[in-house]
Design an enzyme around this catalytic site. Structure first.
Site, short mmCIF file in Angstrom:
data_model
loop_
_atom_site.label_atom_id
_atom_site.label_comp_id
_atom_site.label_asym_id
_atom_site.label_seq_id
_atom_site.Cartn_x
_atom_site.Cartn_y
_atom_site.Cartn_z
N HIS A 439 -34.74 17.31 20.54
CA HIS A 439 -34.51 18.60 21.21
C HIS A 439 -35.27 18.69 22.54
O HIS A 439 -35.02 19.59 23.34
CB HIS A 439 -34.96 19.78 20.33
CG HIS A 439 -34.19 19.92 19.06
ND1 HIS A 439 -32.82 20.05 19.04
CD2 HIS A 439 -34.59 19.92 17.76
CE1 HIS A 439 -32.41 20.14 17.77
NE2 HIS A 439 -33.46 20.05 16.99
N ASP A 476 -29.03 13.78 12.68
CA ASP A 476 -29.85 14.93 12.30
C ASP A 476 -28.92 16.13 12.13
O ASP A 476 -27.89 16.22 12.80
CB ASP A 476 -30.87 15.19 13.42
CG ASP A 476 -31.90 16.23 13.04
OD1 ASP A 476 -33.02 15.83 12.66
OD2 ASP A 476 -31.59 17.44 13.12
N HIS A 478 -29.24 18.99 13.09
CA HIS A 478 -29.19 19.77 14.33
C HIS A 478 -28.64 18.92 15.47
O HIS A 478 -28.85 17.71 15.50
CB HIS A 478 -30.60 20.24 14.72
CG HIS A 478 -31.28 21.03 13.64
ND1 HIS A 478 -32.22 20.48 12.80
CD2 HIS A 478 -31.13 22.32 13.28
CE1 HIS A 478 -32.64 21.42 11.96
NE2 HIS A 478 -31.99 22.54 12.22
N ASP A 563 -32.34 15.98 7.57
CA ASP A 563 -32.27 17.39 7.20
C ASP A 563 -30.84 17.84 6.87
O ASP A 563 -30.62 19.01 6.60
CB ASP A 563 -32.91 18.28 8.28
CG ASP A 563 -32.61 17.83 9.69
OD1 ASP A 563 -31.75 16.94 9.87
OD2 ASP A 563 -33.23 18.37 10.64
ZN LIG Z 1 -33.12 18.57 12.67
#
Ligand SMILES: [Zn+2]
Length: 625
Positions: A439, A476, A478, A563
């Site tokens: 990120h 991931d 995200h 995750d």
């Molecule tokens: Zn993540």
């Protein structure tokens, strides 16, 4: 894409805290390490030598009532392997144009007067003759246990095979009177060796485990070794003067033929004064395709039967350093040091850790950080951490005084892994690092991330190692907004992300395809909450594979967040460890097809300790195959 809505941050923080409280305590540990042994069977090698395929299992090694070097009795796991049914005989040895050193000449008698090194050399010659990878380095005589060729047994393998499931003095019980039926030893040998296979075999079909000639093991001998021998596949002390001999010989007393009896002969190793009571037999790690008994339980982890003998044996690197634990987040935060502890503990418990090539983070100069980040941001990160600020840039990046050092080491770990792959020390590597990175943006921290580890690694492969085309696979849960942004205009990097959507950080829709020359080199596959293994595997087969093969990368990097695991505290996906294994396999195949398997996998998210450990274990198992 630069800043995601603050409301969402608060929502996410609140939801993971709730989930952490709800589920953090409910995890159960399942002990599935107890493998049930199956009956060994006879297999024939390419050159016609009979071996016994021995399934892996536990046994008690040593003896309470024996010599001091046989205690303490300790529980040991041995992975599946094949062992010669008979001691190596003289006519086999001569096949490879090796001069027969034996005293009692007879083609069917065991080879003797053999020093350890020449026994190892025979193992290598026999491996080469069958197209297998030799285990021994002929300069250092180090044994590569990952090679699929022949080698001398470890002392644990030898005793496990000799005992054949028994815990008594001999594999036929405690009655020493019966030894004459099983062994040529001082009381019945008439002072010489005898053709192999004339006495009764042990319960697993192995002949002459007692008597005839003593057998070299691969291990160095240490009288005290059992006191701190490891549980899974122990391989003896790292270094000592002498090698282990087992099983007794034609001139031995009955007592020194016992299953647990250990000895060594310093005068024999690498001298020409070899004794005519010393020989050997070979073993090899069991290849799964050929072995009907190969243990099916992959959860035992260290089982080497996963190796495919038709392929070049791969070595997997593992990056870890205690400095990663010094990046402290806030109390109860899911991105906690405990994540890495859970991973390392699991790999150790499953015997995988010792098989990995350990790599340490290398120092990182700012030159590499600024391939992705601005100098101002790097400076701000350093000052914020060292100055005691609780957060960097926003509330979702908590920091502590050593966070900068840890973040630098996270990048350094990735660079080490890349170097190790490029130098062919390893085929691929997994980086157990934190803080995560995907990120993190050019000029700001975000979403638990300080530096964009994978983006910096990408530039490092390109600039340091002169490879142009890099594939980044980001699974991931995200979207990796920072990585996408770093290469949005760049056709040399194919960024492929599959993620829950809509979800934090808000980016990652299908229409974000890159821009300028980078158009179509950014592929987002948003998936709805609740997606599971089948959905992910379908995306990998139908979308990732064709795009990646068309792109034909020179190097593959994975943003390996776990995750999307079904138990994760943040994601709402239903992926299992098996799903991650399948995804790993697909990416690994892409790397094998395009770039000789060059692959570095970098930890991102994954917040349920057991779910994370399960997933990383499965992921690494596939990398090691
Ligand atoms: Zn993540």
């Amino acid at each position: 894409m630069r800043k995601r809505p603050t409301k969402l941050t608060a929502g996410i923080l609140a939801s993971f805290l709730i989930f952490f409280v709800l589920f953090g305590m409910s995890c159960e540990k399942v002990d599935n390490s107890k493998a049930k042994a199956r009956a060994p069977t006879v297999v024939k090698t390419k050159s016609g030598i009979e071996m016994i395929a021995i399934p892996g299992g536990w046994f008690d090694m040593g003896s309470k009532s024996g010599s001091p070097d046989e205690s303490p009795v300790h529980r040991v796991w041995v992975s599946s392997f094949w062992m010669d049914r008979f001691e190596v005989i003289q006519e086999q040895f001569k096949k490879y144009q090796l001069p027969d050193p034996s005293h009692f000449k007879n083609p069917k008698n065991p080879l003797e007067q053999i020093n350890w090194t020449d026994a190892a050399l025979y193992c290598n010659d026999r491996s080469r003759a069958e197209g297998l990878e030799p285990c021994y380095d002929e300069e250092t005589w180090q044994c590569n246990f990952h090679a699929n060729g022949y080698r001398l047994p470890t002392e644990a393998e030898w005793e496990y095979a000799c005992r054949a499931g028994t815990g008594t003095k001999f594999s036929f019980g405690n009655d020493v009177q019966k030894l004459k039926a099983y062994a040529w030893f001082a009381e019945n040998s008439s002072g010489k060796t005898h053709p192999v296979g004339q006495k009764k075999p042990n319960p697993w079909g192995l002949y002459d485990m007692y008597g005839n000639v003593s057998e070299w093991c691969n291990d160095f001998y240490s009288e005290n070794y059992y006191k701190d021998s490891k549980e899974k596949n122990p391989k003896g002390p790292a270094k000592a003067q002498e090698r282990v001999l087992r099983g007794g010989a034609w001139n031995s007393s009955a007592g020194s033929c016992r299953s647990s009896y250990r000895t060594s002969d310093p005068s024999i190793d690498d001298t020409c004064l070899a004794s005519d009571a010393i020989g050997f037999r070979c073993v090899r790690s069991a290849p799964p395709g050929d072995n009907p008994n190969a243990h099916p339980n992959t959860s035992t982890g260290e089982d080497m039967t996963k190796e495919n003998p038709s392929k070049k044996v791969s070595k997997t690197g593992f990056v870890y350093d205690d400095i990663y634990l010094e990046h402290k987040t806030t109390q109860g935060h899911p991105e906690a040091p405990q994540r890495l502890i859970a991973i390392v503990d699991r790999l150790k418990a499953k015997g995988l850790y010792s098989q990995l090539f350990k790599l340490s983070p290398k120092p990182v100069s700012s030159e590499w950080l600024t391939t992705v980040h601005t100098p101002e941001y790097v400076e701000r990160a350093k000052e914020s951490c060292e100055g005691g600020a609780g957060y960097l840039d926003s509330m979702d990046v908590p920091i502590s005084s050593k966070s900068y050092e840890a973040a630098l080491a996270a990048v350094g770990g990735v660079l080490s892994a890349i170097d190790a792959v490029m130098e062919k020390k390893v085929t691929n590597a997994f980086c157990a690092i934190r803080p995560p990175g995907h990120h993190s943006l050019k000029d700001s921290a975000m979403g638990f991330c300080i530096f964009n580890n994978i983006a910096i690694g990408t530039r490092y492969v390109q600039k340091k190692h002169s490879l142009l085309r890099i594939l980044i696979v980001d699974w991931d849960v995200h979207h990796g907004n920072g990585t996408q942004a770093a290469f949005y205009n760049d056709p040399s990097v194919l960024y492929f992300s599959v993620h829950q959507y809509p979800f934090y950080p808000g980016t990652g829709s299908e229409i974000e395809k890159g821009s300028g020359k980078g158009l179509n080199y950014n592929i987002n596959v948003p998936l709805p909450a609740g997606s599971g293994d089948a959905d992910y595997v379908r995306v990998f087969r139908e979308k990732l594979e064709p795009a990646a093969l068309a792109f034909s990368p020179d190097f593959v990097l994975i943003s390996a967040g776990f995750d999307a695991h079904k138990d994760d505290l943040l994601g709402r996906m239903k992926v299992t460890a098996q799903g991650f294994a399948e995804m790993t396999q697909i990416v690994k195949e892409i790397a094998e097809k395009c770039c000789e398997g060059r692959l570095v996998s970098i930890l991102e998210g994954g917040y349920h300790p057991d779910g994370l450990a399960d997933s990383v274990e499965a992921h690494i198992q596939v990398l090691m195959r």
